[in-house]
Design an enzyme around this catalytic site. Structure first.
Site, mmCIF file in Angstrom:
data_model
loop_
_atom_site.group_PDB
_atom_site.id
_atom_site.type_symbol
_atom_site.label_atom_id
_atom_site.label_comp_id
_atom_site.label_asym_id
_atom_site.label_seq_id
_atom_site.Cartn_x
_atom_site.Cartn_y
_atom_site.Cartn_z
ATOM 1 N N CYS A 159 1.654 -6.822 13.992
ATOM 2 C CA CYS A 159 1.672 -7.097 15.437
ATOM 3 C C CYS A 159 0.956 -8.411 15.753
ATOM 4 O O CYS A 159 0.587 -8.648 16.902
ATOM 5 C CB CYS A 159 1.012 -5.962 16.197
ATOM 6 S SG CYS A 159 1.979 -4.449 16.199
ATOM 7 N N TYR A 173 -1.444 -3.587 -6.526
ATOM 8 C CA TYR A 173 -1.156 -4.380 -5.326
ATOM 9 C C TYR A 173 -2.180 -4.210 -4.211
ATOM 10 O O TYR A 173 -2.553 -3.087 -3.858
ATOM 11 C CB TYR A 173 0.225 -4.007 -4.767
ATOM 12 C CG TYR A 173 0.845 -5.158 -4.005
ATOM 13 C CD1 TYR A 173 1.545 -6.157 -4.678
ATOM 14 C CD2 TYR A 173 0.688 -5.287 -2.628
ATOM 15 C CE1 TYR A 173 2.083 -7.233 -4.003
ATOM 16 C CE2 TYR A 173 1.222 -6.368 -1.941
ATOM 17 C CZ TYR A 173 1.926 -7.331 -2.638
ATOM 18 O OH TYR A 173 2.453 -8.404 -1.975
ATOM 19 N N HIS A 228 -10.295 -1.614 12.266
ATOM 20 C CA HIS A 228 -9.184 -2.475 11.861
ATOM 21 C C HIS A 228 -8.982 -3.518 12.961
ATOM 22 O O HIS A 228 -8.021 -3.452 13.731
ATOM 23 C CB HIS A 228 -7.934 -1.591 11.685
ATOM 24 C CG HIS A 228 -6.795 -2.257 11.005
ATOM 25 N ND1 HIS A 228 -5.502 -1.836 11.157
ATOM 26 C CD2 HIS A 228 -6.737 -3.304 10.150
ATOM 27 C CE1 HIS A 228 -4.691 -2.589 10.434
ATOM 28 N NE2 HIS A 228 -5.415 -3.492 9.814
ATOM 29 N N SER A 277 -0.578 -2.931 11.926
ATOM 30 C CA SER A 277 -0.055 -3.945 11.013
ATOM 31 C C SER A 277 1.234 -4.528 11.618
ATOM 32 O O SER A 277 1.968 -3.831 12.303
ATOM 33 C CB SER A 277 0.254 -3.319 9.646
ATOM 34 O OG SER A 277 -0.883 -2.640 9.159
ATOM 35 N N ARG A 315 2.155 -12.037 0.107
ATOM 36 C CA ARG A 315 0.815 -12.272 0.655
ATOM 37 C C ARG A 315 0.210 -13.579 0.188
ATOM 38 O O ARG A 315 0.571 -14.112 -0.859
ATOM 39 C CB ARG A 315 -0.116 -11.140 0.172
ATOM 40 C CG ARG A 315 0.282 -9.758 0.632
ATOM 41 C CD ARG A 315 -0.120 -9.532 2.046
ATOM 42 N NE ARG A 315 0.243 -8.223 2.547
ATOM 43 C CZ ARG A 315 -0.460 -7.588 3.478
ATOM 44 N NH1 ARG A 315 -1.536 -8.116 3.999
ATOM 45 N NH2 ARG A 315 -0.057 -6.422 3.920
ATOM 46 N N LYS A 372 -9.340 -1.977 2.356
ATOM 47 C CA LYS A 372 -8.984 -0.814 3.177
ATOM 48 C C LYS A 372 -9.738 0.445 2.728
ATOM 49 O O LYS A 372 -10.147 1.250 3.556
ATOM 50 C CB LYS A 372 -7.480 -0.565 3.113
ATOM 51 C CG LYS A 372 -6.627 -1.757 3.520
ATOM 52 C CD LYS A 372 -6.810 -2.128 4.959
ATOM 53 C CE LYS A 372 -5.777 -3.159 5.398
ATOM 54 N NZ LYS A 372 -5.991 -3.596 6.780
ATOM 55 N N ASP A 425 -9.046 -9.064 10.072
ATOM 56 C CA ASP A 425 -8.531 -7.724 9.731
ATOM 57 C C ASP A 425 -9.526 -6.594 9.960
ATOM 58 O O ASP A 425 -9.129 -5.514 10.370
ATOM 59 C CB ASP A 425 -8.073 -7.724 8.260
ATOM 60 C CG ASP A 425 -7.191 -6.536 7.917
ATOM 61 O OD1 ASP A 425 -6.317 -6.184 8.732
ATOM 62 O OD2 ASP A 425 -7.377 -5.944 6.844
ATOM 63 N N ARG A 484 0.849 -1.186 0.000
ATOM 64 C CA ARG A 484 0.000 0.000 0.000
ATOM 65 C C ARG A 484 0.893 1.247 0.000
ATOM 66 O O ARG A 484 1.921 1.259 0.678
ATOM 67 C CB ARG A 484 -0.891 0.042 1.239
ATOM 68 C CG ARG A 484 -2.047 -0.920 1.215
ATOM 69 C CD ARG A 484 -2.941 -0.759 2.427
ATOM 70 N NE ARG A 484 -2.298 -1.152 3.663
ATOM 71 C CZ ARG A 484 -1.784 -0.323 4.548
ATOM 72 N NH1 ARG A 484 -1.840 0.977 4.368
ATOM 73 N NH2 ARG A 484 -1.217 -0.779 5.650
HETATM 74 C C1 OXD Z 1 -2.530 -4.007 6.654
HETATM 75 C C2 OXD Z 1 -3.146 -5.122 5.910
HETATM 76 O O1 OXD Z 1 -1.600 -3.387 6.131
HETATM 77 O O2 OXD Z 1 -4.050 -5.759 6.468
HETATM 78 O O3 OXD Z 1 -2.970 -3.716 7.760
HETATM 79 O O4 OXD Z 1 -2.769 -5.361 4.757
HETATM 80 MN MN MN Z 2 -4.777 -4.783 8.169
#
Ligand code: OXD
Ligand code: MN
Length: 631
Positions: free
Chosen positions: A294, A241, A270, A292, A409, A250, A317, A102
């Site tokens: 964690c 991507y 989130h 992200s 991913r 998102k 997520d 991102r």
């Molecule tokens: C993030 C994802 O970056 O879930 O939080 O991809």
């Molecule tokens: Mn995320």
């Protein structure tokens, strides 16, 4: 013969020689009538007139259509088919090396008023942004197919669900949306019936001249991920991507949905979502926000190490949370799949995820094994002797670079998760019992602490942060703030978002509010060691949280909230020295007073918009810390 050649021919599941239906057999515009669907058709025509694709394909969402799409992508060299013996129905995509994550710096909230975007978002006035984007989108799909993808977040027609349509010229995005959302003509029926929908437009920004040879991963050096919250639109240019291209995730389910939630009285978060089942068979639902990287997916798929306890996965997520008629908060996971980070997902860290990925998975930017399966750092303890790395180059352990990209991913249906809850798609969702906030904190933050009430919980959420590691830019140990783990995902002014959280909780009867806890699996001792084993043993913390909900254990009042009595933690079967336990829960007033100063600094960036209630929490915290210092 190269590996890619061995498995890249004929992705059909119907066997050699069998007739296969080409993608061109699909793609008709569904015939519906009425003003609402006419508005959709007109919008699609308008985007086609702007972007001038060669073809327009309406995605119907059938299995056969998806197979045809994947087969075409393999034949065109966009996907590598993995060895079906090891990974049936699975594919590897390799992105352009400059299009791997991102792009937050290129992500904009184009609200009418700058103050509605707030200091944590990039803002450009909508008219100005449209004037920039229109020439970029003009002709941007030349030589390509424009796909029209109707999708639902949450089950189609569910009371907490929302729908949208993504226009895209990326077949990879279409295949990914097909996993991450519910795609189908039943969404068009909803639109025809007058249900509001979100418009999302995506182009990789790589038009083809007549006869020009395409590349496997087209994209553009220039990128724009733009949200217009006032008109519920997303326009994304230049990237293929993840969150830049799967706009339902998102962009819609967090940035746009958070704005809809602000206006309608609910929360788009989130957060992972799990059901915890105690040995007595009682069920509790927990949503948890972590920045992200964690361990959100790990907690979502937790396998408790304590006997009798079970965790069922509901989401990893995003959670949409809404007050129900019974006065409680109800949550759904609006997604239909997992788009997880591969490196670090392995047998010893998240065996459930590994099992989920047995097949029907699209991998992106992981390494390829000589036997046509995939690999990434952390999947197995042993590193294969030979691989093809994420960029397609030969790789050995001596190469001195990761074989998989750190942000590689997997994209897989949530239904494939072996511990997914049977009712994970229940349209009404699940009632929330607890909300957890976590970060990666080597110091200060204890293993677990309970908020004293809702506004203290909101104060804690507004202060989520992680320490910078040596790998990231900036001073090591410096706090990187990520309030509610929503910093890159809140579609409006974060200070208004804090106020919204306070409002939503205040509207609930105190007995119905979820209890709020802060957790930190990452605290280190003065010798730099992690003090807590983590992973499956985090179930011990979950057990304490559940026992608090049940009123079965007392807690100790500390300046920062309520801490467990160490004797109430279930430590059977693990060996955490007493001194480490004490360190895990130590509260040093001095360093917390320093944190309070940092909080004040952070709040001041919102120029007076942070709710007075949170300043009151800050002052109360300082008061308690000073008293503790004097004691
Ligand atoms: C993030 C994802 O970056 O879930 O939080 O991809
Ligand atoms: Mn995320």
């Amino acid at each position: 013969m190269a590996i890619a050649d061995v498995f890249s021919r004929s992705s059909t599941t119907t066997g050699p020689g069998a007739a296969v239906t080409p993608l061109s057999a699909f793609g008709e515009r569904p015939a519906r009538e009425g003003e609402h669907v006419e508005a959709l058709y007109a919008w699609v025509d308008e985007i086609a007139a702007l972007t001038t694709p060669d073809r327009v394909h309406w995605v119907g969402g059938s299995r056969l259509e998806n197979e045809a799409l994947l087969r075409e992508m393999v034949d065109e060299g966009r996907l590598i088919k993995l060895n079906p013996e090891w990974r049936p129905g699975s594919y590897l995509a390799r992105s352009h090396p400059g299009d791997v994550a991102r792009t937050e710096g290129r992500t904009y909230i184009a609200s009418e008023r700058e103050e509605d975007a707030g200091p944590t978002n990039n803002w450009v006035a909508p008219d100005e942004m449209r004037a920039t984007l229109t020439p970029l989108f003009a002709g941007s799909m030349r030589g390509r197919t424009m796909y029209v993808v109707p999708f639902s977040m949450g089950t189609v027609g569910g009371p907490l669900s929302h729908i949208g349509v993504q226009i895209t010229d990326s077949a990879y995005a279409v295949a990914s949306i097909g996993i991450m959302t519910r795609v189908g003509v039943d969404v068009i029926d909803q639109i025809a019936a007058g249900k509001p929908w979100v418009k999302t437009v995506h182009t990789v920004g790589a038009p083809l001249a007549p006869g020009e040879q395409d590349v496997a991963w087209p994209c553009n050096d220039e990128k724009y991920i733009v949200h217009y919250p006032d008109t519920l639109e997303v326009w994304s240019f230049g990237s293929g991507y993840g969150g830049n291209a799967i706009l339902a995730k998102k962009c819609f389910a967090l940035r746009i949905a958070s704005v809809i939630g602000r206006d309608e009285g609910w929360l788009a978060e989130h957060m992972l979502l799990i059901r915890v089942i105690s040995p007595e068979g009682k069920k509790y639902h927990i949503a948890a926000a972590f920045p992200s990287a964690c361990g959100k997916t790990n907690l979502a798929m937790l396998r408790p190490t304590i006997p009798g306890w079970r965790v069922e996965t509901l989401g990893d997520d995003i959670s949409w949370i809404r007050p129900g008629d019974d006065g409680r908060l109800w949550a759904i996971n609006p997604e239909a799949g997992f788009f997880g980070v591969a490196p670090g997902t392995g047998e010893s860290t998240n065996v459930t995820a590994v099992e989920t990925l047995w097949g029907n998975t699209i991998f992106t930017n992981v390494a390829l094994r000589p036997d046509g399966d995939v690999w990434w750092e952390g999947l197995t303890d042993e590193t294969p002797a030979e691989l093809t790395d994420w960029e397609g180059n030969p790789w050995t352990p001596a190469s001195g670079r990761p074989a998989a990209h750190p942000n590689s991913r997997f994209t897989v249906s949530a239904g494939q998760c072996p511990q997914i809850a049977d009712d994970w798609e229940a349209p009404e969702g699940v009632p929330l019992d607890a909300i957890l906030f976590g970060g990666r904190r080597a110091t200060n933050v204890p293993l677990v602490v309970e908020a004293t009430d809702w506004s203290h919980g909101v104060f804690i959420g507004s202060n989520i942060s992680s320490e910078r590691t040596a790998a990231a830019e900036g001073t090591v140990g410096e706090l990187r703030r990520d309030p509610f783990a929503m910093l890159p995902f809140c579609g409006y002014n974060m200070a208004d978002y804090f106020a919204h959280w306070l409002r939503v909780g205040k509207a609930l009867h105190v007995s119905k509010r979820p209890r709020v806890f802060q957790v930190n699996w990452f605290r280190k001792g003065s010798d730099g060691r992690f003090l807590w084993p983590g992973f499956g043993d985090n179930s011990r913390v979950i057990e304490w949280i559940v026992r608090r909900l049940e009123g079965a254990v007392d807690a100790v009042d500390a300046p920062i909230g309520r801490l467990p009595r160490i004797e109430d933690l279930n430590l059977e079967g693990i060996d955490v020295p007493q001194q480490d336990l004490e360190e895990l829960f130590a509260v040093d007033p001095e360093s917390w007073l320093h944190e309070a100063d940092l909080t004040e600094q952070f709040y001041s960036t919102f120029e007076g918009k942070v709710p007075p209630r949170l300043y009151a929490e800050l002052e109360a915290l300082r008061y308690r810390l000073k008293r503790a210092q004097q004691a």
